[in-house]
Enzyme design. Structure first.
Site, PDB file in Angstrom:
ATOM      1  CB  VAL A  48      35.092  52.876   1.366  1.00 23.39           C
ATOM      2  CG1 VAL A  48      36.375  53.476   1.923  1.00 23.39           C
ATOM      3  CG2 VAL A  48      33.879  53.475   2.084  1.00 23.39           C
ATOM      4  CB  CYS A  49      37.185  49.183  -2.067  1.00 25.37           C
ATOM      5  SG  CYS A  49      36.729  48.213  -0.604  1.00 25.37           S
ATOM      6  N   PRO A  50      37.116  51.698  -3.999  1.00 27.68           N
ATOM      7  CG  PRO A  50      35.279  52.189  -5.356  1.00 27.68           C
ATOM      8  CD  PRO A  50      35.691  51.388  -4.162  1.00 27.68           C
ATOM      9  CD  GLU A  52      40.449  52.369   1.681  1.00 25.33           C
ATOM     10  OE1 GLU A  52      40.779  52.639   2.845  1.00 25.33           O
ATOM     11  OE2 GLU A  52      40.180  51.208   1.312  1.00 25.33           O
ATOM     12  CG  LEU A  53      41.844  49.924  -4.258  1.00 26.66           C
ATOM     13  CD1 LEU A  53      41.039  48.834  -4.944  1.00 26.66           C
ATOM     14  CD2 LEU A  53      43.164  49.373  -3.758  1.00 26.66           C
TER      15      LEU A  53
END
Length: 189
Positions: A48-50, A52-53
């Site tokens: 999920v992090c990439p 969002e970033l």
């Protein structure tokens, strides 16, 4: 988070970030006099992090137009941030600083450290030019955030800060009507 951090001043910190191909020191002093967003996420090289970033990277120019600096923060090191930046097409387009927080100081200061995992929650903090937290959003690990919604919230916070006595109603967008709280409005909305 036991007590709300809204309207509290961020605590002093010094950390190393990967920014524009270099390792740079970032501190609370860098946030003074301008709007900042601290965007905590659990870990580099995840799922999920990439997304969002990358979403933030796609909208970064809009934040910059508003005088807002974005700080991506995880408990990874600045070296890990560089490795991720160098190997991921999505992360490679990021122009804002990625702060390493291996000591967990920032994650603890902002109340988003998951102690037993050593990782940060998905916490978003909008900090005003005086260094005070104006917006807090914390999502469960599997729920990604939306940069356009964050941009809307930042615009609302900036509007309220520069227009004393006015407030922004739900779903407010730049240019729409605001409210001036008064006895006349009680029970009429």
């Amino acid at each position: 988070m036991s007590a709300s951090l809204i309207n509290t001043e961020i605590k002093p910190f010094k950390a190393t970030a990967f920014h524009n191909g270099k390792f740079v020191e970032v501190s609370d002093a860098d946030t003074k006099g301008k709007w900042s967003v601290f965007f905590f996420y659990p870990a580099d090289f995840t799922f999920v992090c990439p997304t969002e970033l990358g979403d933030l990277a796609d909208n970064y120019a809009e934040f910059q137009k508003l005088g807002v600096e974005i700080y991506g923060v995880s408990t990874d090191t600045h070296f890990t941030h560089k490795a991720w930046h160098d190997t991921s097409e999505t992360i490679g387009k990021i122009k804002y600083p990625l702060i390493g927080d291996p000591t967990h100081l920032l994650s603890r200061n902002f109340g988003v450290l998951i102690e037993e995992a050593g990782l940060a929650e998905r916490g978003t903090f909008v900090v005003d030019p005086a260094g005070k937290i104006q917006i807090i959003e914390v999502n469960a690990g599997g729920i990604g955030r939306n940069a356009e919604e964050l941009l809307r919230k930042v615009k609302a916070a900036q509007y309220v800060a520069s227009h004393p006595g006015e407030v922004c109603p739900a779903k407010w967008k730049e240019g729409e009507a605001t409210l001036a709280p008064s006895l006349d409005l009680v029970g009429k909305i």
